[in-house]
Design a protein around this motif. Structure first.
Motif, PDB file in Angstrom:
ATOM      1  N   VAL A 173       0.962  -1.188  -0.018  1.00 49.06           N
ATOM      2  CA  VAL A 173       0.062  -0.169  -0.035  1.00 49.06           C
ATOM      3  C   VAL A 173       0.910   1.287  -0.042  1.00 49.06           C
ATOM      4  O   VAL A 173       1.750   1.344   0.911  1.00 49.06           O
ATOM      5  N   ALA A 174       0.758   2.400  -0.669  1.00 50.89           N
ATOM      6  CA  ALA A 174       1.224   3.470  -0.857  1.00 50.89           C
ATOM      7  C   ALA A 174       0.412   4.675  -0.573  1.00 50.89           C
ATOM      8  O   ALA A 174      -0.968   4.434  -0.921  1.00 50.89           O
ATOM      9  N   THR A 175       0.889   5.590   0.091  1.00 51.39           N
ATOM     10  CA  THR A 175       0.005   6.839   0.427  1.00 51.39           C
ATOM     11  C   THR A 175       0.177   7.838  -0.731  1.00 51.39           C
ATOM     12  O   THR A 175       1.562   8.228  -0.890  1.00 51.39           O
ATOM     13  N   LEU A 176      -0.588   8.567  -1.463  1.00 50.18           N
ATOM     14  CA  LEU A 176      -0.389   9.665  -2.051  1.00 50.18           C
ATOM     15  C   LEU A 176      -0.982  10.899  -1.506  1.00 50.18           C
ATOM     16  O   LEU A 176      -2.185  10.539  -0.770  1.00 50.18           O
ATOM     17  N   SER A 177      -0.467  11.890  -1.541  1.00 49.64           N
ATOM     18  CA  SER A 177      -0.787  13.164  -0.688  1.00 49.64           C
ATOM     19  C   SER A 177      -0.727  14.328  -1.506  1.00 49.64           C
ATOM     20  O   SER A 177       0.085  14.613  -2.371  1.00 49.64           O
ATOM     21  N   TRP A 178      -1.972  15.299  -1.099  1.00 49.05           N
ATOM     22  CA  TRP A 178      -1.949  16.651  -1.694  1.00 49.05           C
ATOM     23  C   TRP A 178      -1.932  17.399  -0.984  1.00 49.05           C
ATOM     24  O   TRP A 178      -2.790  17.346   0.422  1.00 49.05           O
ATOM     25  N   PHE A 179      -1.435  18.710  -1.005  1.00 45.91           N
ATOM     26  CA  PHE A 179      -1.552  19.842  -0.059  1.00 45.91           C
ATOM     27  C   PHE A 179      -2.382  20.900  -0.741  1.00 45.91           C
ATOM     28  O   PHE A 179      -2.109  21.407  -1.925  1.00 45.91           O
ATOM     29  N   ASN A 180      -3.665  21.294   0.308  1.00 42.90           N
ATOM     30  CA  ASN A 180      -4.101  22.362  -0.251  1.00 42.90           C
ATOM     31  C   ASN A 180      -4.874  22.261  -1.699  1.00 42.90           C
ATOM     32  O   ASN A 180      -4.951  23.298  -2.267  1.00 42.90           O
ATOM     33  N   GLN A 181      -5.208  21.182  -1.872  1.00 40.44           N
ATOM     34  CA  GLN A 181      -6.037  21.092  -3.247  1.00 40.44           C
ATOM     35  C   GLN A 181      -7.332  20.634  -3.073  1.00 40.44           C
ATOM     36  O   GLN A 181      -7.947  19.622  -3.007  1.00 40.44           O
ATOM     37  N   HIS A 182      -8.293  21.785  -2.626  1.00 45.69           N
ATOM     38  CA  HIS A 182      -9.562  21.624  -2.184  1.00 45.69           C
ATOM     39  C   HIS A 182     -10.346  20.829  -3.028  1.00 45.69           C
ATOM     40  O   HIS A 182     -11.445  20.311  -2.660  1.00 45.69           O
ATOM     41  N   TYR A 183     -10.240  20.941  -4.466  1.00 48.82           N
ATOM     42  CA  TYR A 183     -11.108  20.325  -5.333  1.00 48.82           C
ATOM     43  C   TYR A 183     -10.887  18.840  -5.286  1.00 48.82           C
ATOM     44  O   TYR A 183     -11.759  18.178  -5.858  1.00 48.82           O
ATOM     45  N   LEU A 184      -9.851  18.287  -4.728  1.00 48.19           N
ATOM     46  CA  LEU A 184      -9.576  16.801  -4.699  1.00 48.19           C
ATOM     47  C   LEU A 184     -10.572  16.167  -3.600  1.00 48.19           C
ATOM     48  O   LEU A 184     -10.480  15.032  -3.340  1.00 48.19           O
ATOM     49  N   LYS A 185     -11.038  16.987  -2.556  1.00 50.21           N
ATOM     50  CA  LYS A 185     -11.227  16.699  -1.424  1.00 50.21           C
ATOM     51  C   LYS A 185     -12.319  15.460  -1.577  1.00 50.21           C
ATOM     52  O   LYS A 185     -12.097  14.514  -0.946  1.00 50.21           O
ATOM     53  N   ASP A 186     -13.296  15.964  -2.327  1.00 45.43           N
ATOM     54  CA  ASP A 186     -14.435  14.954  -2.416  1.00 45.43           C
ATOM     55  C   ASP A 186     -14.166  13.933  -3.658  1.00 45.43           C
ATOM     56  O   ASP A 186     -14.753  12.813  -3.730  1.00 45.43           O
TER      57      ASP A 186
END
Ligand code: ADP
Ligand code: MG
Length: 711
Positions: A111-124
C-alpha cells in the motif's frame, strides 16, 4: 460541442460531419476539442493562437514513466509510476486553512499513500472514486505512513483508455497559470487526433530515405507522445533536421547570390604591400595577423565578391588587418568604407587609422553627426571626387548620405551589433564591394554556422606578444574595503587603475550622477592621497579628451568612469580594472571592460565587486574568474542567455530555432548544411518539383533574406 460561433466559413456552424473539410492549421485554437474560449486566452499567453501553434508547442522534456513499479518493492527516494486501487481517503486539517488529502492505494504487493497539499477540489473527488484504480507518478519517499508520494501526477486507470500522463514516456510542457500538465496533454492529444493529417511533408522522399528521417506526421506525434525513447530521439532528429535544412538552404542561396562569380572586383595585390604595412604600423605583425591578411588578400584578388568574417578576441589586433585590406583597395584606386557601431568608436578608429594610413599616403575622412555642416560638406566632396580613400563613420551615415566615387571595400566593425540585412543594403548602394566583417566578440562555432553561415571565416587566435593573462577576482560587496586596500598597494607601486561605476540603464544623466558620486567618495575618502579623475558621457568632448590624455600620460592614477571606456580605449600602462556592481553587467561587457587592461608589461588585475544576486549573475561572475578566453566566454554567454538574446542575433533577421538545441545538435547542423549546400549547387533555383513545398516553406520563413534567385 467544440465548435462555437465559427467565423469562417459560416456554413460549418453545425454538424460535426461537415467540419473536417474546413479544418485548417491556422484555425483559431479555440475550436480545438476541449479548448474553448477561456482556455484559448490562457494559451495565448504561451503564444499559442492557432492550431499550428498548438501542434508545434513541443514539450520541454519527457519523463519515462513506462514501467510501473510494484509498491511492495519500493525503497523510497526514487521517481516511480505506481498503479493501484483506492482503499482509503482522508482529509486532514492540521491547522487553520491547511488541507492535506491522503489517498491510500493498494496494488496487491503493498500500500502506498498519495498526498496533496491544499488541493481543495480533490477533497471529495477521491471519496467518489473509492474502489477504482488510479495510476500515479512522483517521487516516492519512505515516511511514517510507509511509502508516500507527495503531489503526484495522476490519472484514473482504465484498461483500454489512452493514458496520457502515466505508464508511458510522458511529455512535460511549458505551462502558464491556469493550465496544468494534464489539461495540456489532453488538448494536445485532441489537436493531434483532429489536425495532424493536415501537416504536409516537405522533405522529398528520396532525401528522407537516404538519411533515414521519420515522416513528419510520425515525428510530430512522437515529439508529444513518443512510443519509446528511441522514437522520441528519431522524431527530434527529423524535426531539427528540417528546421536547420530550411535555414541552410536560405543561407546557401544567399551565399550564391552574393558570391555570384565575376561580379566583384579582382584587386591586384601590390608588390610592396609588406613595406607599406611596415611603414604604417608601429609594430610587427603576429603570425595570426599575417595569416588572416593572406586569406583576405587571396579573397580580394579573386573576381568574386569577398564576404569574410574576421573573428579575434579583444585586443588581438584586428585594426592592423583592416589596414592591410584598405591599403590593397587604395593601391588599386578604390575607396574603402569603415563602419562602426557608435560615434565614439568611429572617432577612435579615425584617430588611430588616419595617422597610420597617412604614412602610406592614404587619406581618411570621418563622417559624424557632430561635425559642422561646412566641414561635412567638404568631406563629402572629397569622397565623391575620390580624393578621400577611406571613409570612417557609423553605418547609418555611410549607408544613407554618402556618394562614393569608387567604393571597393566595406569593413564593418563589431558586426554583432549590426543586422545581416544591413550588409545587403549597403551592397545595393553601388558597386559590388568586397565586404570584411570584424567582430571583437568571438562567436561560437554554432553561430558561425547559422547566423553567419553565408560568410567565410578568418580567425586571429593569437594575441600580440608580451601579454600576460589578467588575474580576475570576484569579491563580495562587504569586501570592498579590502579591494581598495589592494588597489592602493598597486597604485603605490606606480600602476594605474580604472574604476567602473554601477550600470544605470535609465538615462545617461543618472549614470553620470552615479559616476560623480563614486568619484567624490573615492577621491575624498578612500584614495585621497592619489590623483583621481572622472569620465562620463555627459562631459564636454574637450574635457573628456583632456582627462583621457592625462590618464594616458600618467598624470592621473585612477580613472573613475562609466562604460564609455568599454570599447576602443587603449592605455597600455593601466593594470587594474575594478568593476563596481559587476552583477549588472553582461558577460560580453565584462569581457570588454577587462580587455582595457593587460596590454602592458605589468601583471594586470580585474576585480569584480558584486554579490551575484541572481543565478545568471552568479554564473557570469564565475565564468569571468575561470577564463580569459573570449571564445569560451561567448559559449558560456550563449548558454546562459540562449541564442535569441545572444548579442542581438534576434535583430539579425534570423527566425528563432524552435526545436534545435544549438549546442547539442551540431552533428545534425553539419549534416543539414552539407545537404543544403549540395542541393543548391545541383539546383540553384530549386526548380525540381520534389522541392516545391520545401521551397515555399523556406521563402515564407526567410522572406527577410530577399532570395531573388528562387522567388
Ligand atoms: P582589436 O582586435 O580589439 O580591435 P586593436 O586592433 O585595437 O585590437 O589592437 C589592440 C592593441 O594591440 C593596440 O594597442 C594595437 O596597437 C596593439 N597591437 C595590435 N597588433 C599588434 C602587434 N602585432 N604587436 C604589438 N601590438 C599590437
Ligand atoms: Mg577593434
Amino acid at each position: 460541442m467544440a465548435i462555437r460561433q465559427a467565423q469562417s466559413p459560416p456554413a460549418q456552424k453545425k454538424g460535426p460531419g461537415s467540419v473536417s473539410t474546413y479544418k485548417k492549421l491556422d484555425s483559431p485554437v479555440q475550436y480545438v476539442k476541449g479548448v474553448g474560449e477561456r482556455l484559448s486566452r490562457v494559451l495565448g499567453k504561451l503564444g499559442i493562437f492557432d492550431v499550428r501553434d498548438l501542434i508545434y508547442h513541443f514539450p520541454r522534456r519527457h519523463e519515462d514513466r513506462s514501467k510501473i513499479a510494484r509498491i511492495g518493492s519500493l525503497q523510497g527516494d526514487e521517481e516511480v509510476t505506481v498503479c493501484g486501487t483506492i482503499v482509503a481517503v482522508e482529509n486532514i486539517r492540521p491547522r487553520g486553512n491547511i488541507l492535506i488529502t491522503k489517498v491510500a492505494i493498494d496494488d496487491g504487493s503493498g500500500v502506498a499513500t498519495l498526498s496533496w497539499f491544499n488541493q481543495h477540489y480533490l477533497k471529495d473527488k477521491f471519496y467518489k472514486m473509492r474502489g477504482r484504480e488510479i495510476i500515479a507518478y512522483g517521487a516516492a519517499q519512505y515516511s511514517r505512513w510507509g511509502i508516500e508520494i507527495q503531489s503526484p501526477e495522476w490519472e484514473e486507470f482504465k484498461e483500454d483508455a489512452d493514458l496520457l500522463s502515466t505508464s508511458r514516456v510522458v511529455p512535460i510542457y511549458p505551462l502558464t497559470e491556469g493550465l496544468s500538465q494534464g489539461m495540456m496533454r489532453k488538448i494536445v492529444s485532441n489537436v493531434l487526433d483532429g489536425y495532424l493529417g493536415l501537416i504536409a511533408e516537405i522533405l522529398p522522399d528520396g532525401l528522407r530515405d537516404r538519411l533515414d528521417l521519420m515522416d513528419v506526421r510520425d515525428a510530430v506525434r512522437n515529439m508529444h507522445f513518443p512510443e519509446s525513447t528511441e522514437a522520441l530521439e528519431a522524431a527530434r532528429k527529423r524535426l531539427v533536421f528540417e528546421e536547420l535544412f530550411l535555414l541552410q538552404l536560405a543561407l546557401a542561396i544567399r551565399k550564391r547570390e552574393i558570391d555570384a562569380p565575376g561580379v566583384g572586383i579582382a584587386f591586384r595585390i601590390p608588390d610592396n604591400l609588406q613595406q607599406m604595412l611596415a611603414q604604417a604600423l608601429p609594430f610587427e605583425l603576429t603570425g595570426a595577423q599575417e595569416r588572416v591578411i593572406r586569406e583576405i588578400a587571396d579573397d580580394m584578388s579573386k573576381p568574386d565578391c569577398m564576404n569574410r568574417l574576421l573573428q579575434g578576441d579583444v585586443g588581438s589586433g584586428k585594426t592592423a588587418v583592416a589596414v592591410a585590406a584598405i591599403l590593397i583597395a587604395a593601391g588599386n584606386g578604390y575607396q574603402s568604407a569603415l563602419m562602426a557601431p557608435t560615434e565614439v568608436l568611429a572617432a577612435q578608429h579615425y584617430l588611430g587609422l588616419s595617422e597610420m594610413l597617412s604614412r602610406a599616403g592614404v587619406r581618411a575622412d570621418l563622417l559624424m553627426g557632430g561635425i559642422p555642416a561646412r566641414e561635412r560638406r567638404a568631406a563629402q566632396e572629397r569622397i565623391s571626387s575620390g580624393e578621400t580613400q577611406l571613409v570612417i563613420g557609423t553605418h547609418a551615415l555611410i549607408q544613407e548620405s554618402v556618394d562614393f566615387s569608387r567604393l571597393g571595400l566595406v569593413i564593418i566593425d563589431e558586426q554583432h551589433r549590426f543586422g545581416v540585412l544591413q550588409r545587403a543594403a549597403l551592397r545595393e548602394k553601388g558597386l559590388s564591394p568586397d565586404v570584411l566583417v570584424m567582430t571583437a566578440t568571438p562567436i561560437p562555432r554554432t553561430l558561425t554556422l547559422t547566423v553567419y553561415g553565408d560568410l567565410e571565416i578568418s580567425i586571429i587566435d593569437e594575441l600580440p606578444p608580451g601579454r600576460k593573462p589578467i588575474r580576475t577576482h570576484w569579491k563580495r560587496t562587504n569586501e570592498r574595503n579590502r579591494v581598495y586596500e589592494g588597489v592602493r598597494n598597486l597604485l603605490s607601486e606606480g600602476r594605474r587603475a580604472y574604476v567602473v561605476c554601477p550600470l544605470i540603464e535609465e538615462s545617461e544623466k543618472m549614470q553620470a550622477r552615479a559616476a560623480t558620486e563614486l568619484y567624490e567618495h573615492l577621491a575624498s575618502e578612500v584614495l585621497p592621497d592619489f590623483r583621481v579623475a572622472l569620465l562620463h558621457g555627459q562631459m564636454k568632448t574637450s574635457d573628456k579628451e583632456q582627462v583621457m590624455k592625462s590618464f594616458r600620460q600618467g598624470d592621473l592614477d585612477v580613472l573613475v568612469s562609466t562604460t564609455v571606456i568599454e570599447v576602443g580605449v587603449d592605455v597600455p600602462d593601466a593594470a587594474v580594472m575594478v568593476v563596481e556592481d559587476a552583477d549588472r553587467f553582461g558577460l560580453a561587457q565584462l569581457h570588454q571592460l577587462r580587455g582595457r587592461v593587460g596590454r602592458g608589461e605589468h601583471q594586470a588585475y580585474c576585480v569584480l565587486i558584486g554579490d551575484g544576486g541572481t543565478d545568471e549573475a552568479l554564473s557570469r561572475l564565475r565564468v569571468m574568474t575561470q577564463t580569459n578566453d573570449g571564445f569560451e566566454i561567448a559559449e558560456e554567454d550563449l548558454k546562459i542567455r540562449g541564442p535569441g538574446e545572444f548579442y542581438g542575433t534576434r535583430q539579425s533577421g534570423m527566425p528563432a530555432l524552435k526545436v534545435t538545441d544549438i549546442f547539442k545538435d551540431i552533428p545534425i547542423l553539419e549534416l543539414a548544411r552539407k545537404e543544403a549546400f549540395e542541393t543548391v549547387d545541383r539546383d540553384p533555383g530549386l526548380k525540381d518539383p520534389e522541392l516545391l513545398r520545401l521551397k515555399s516553406e523556406m521563402l515564407k520563413k526567410y522572406e527577410g533574406f530577399q532570395l531573388a534567385a528562387v522567388s
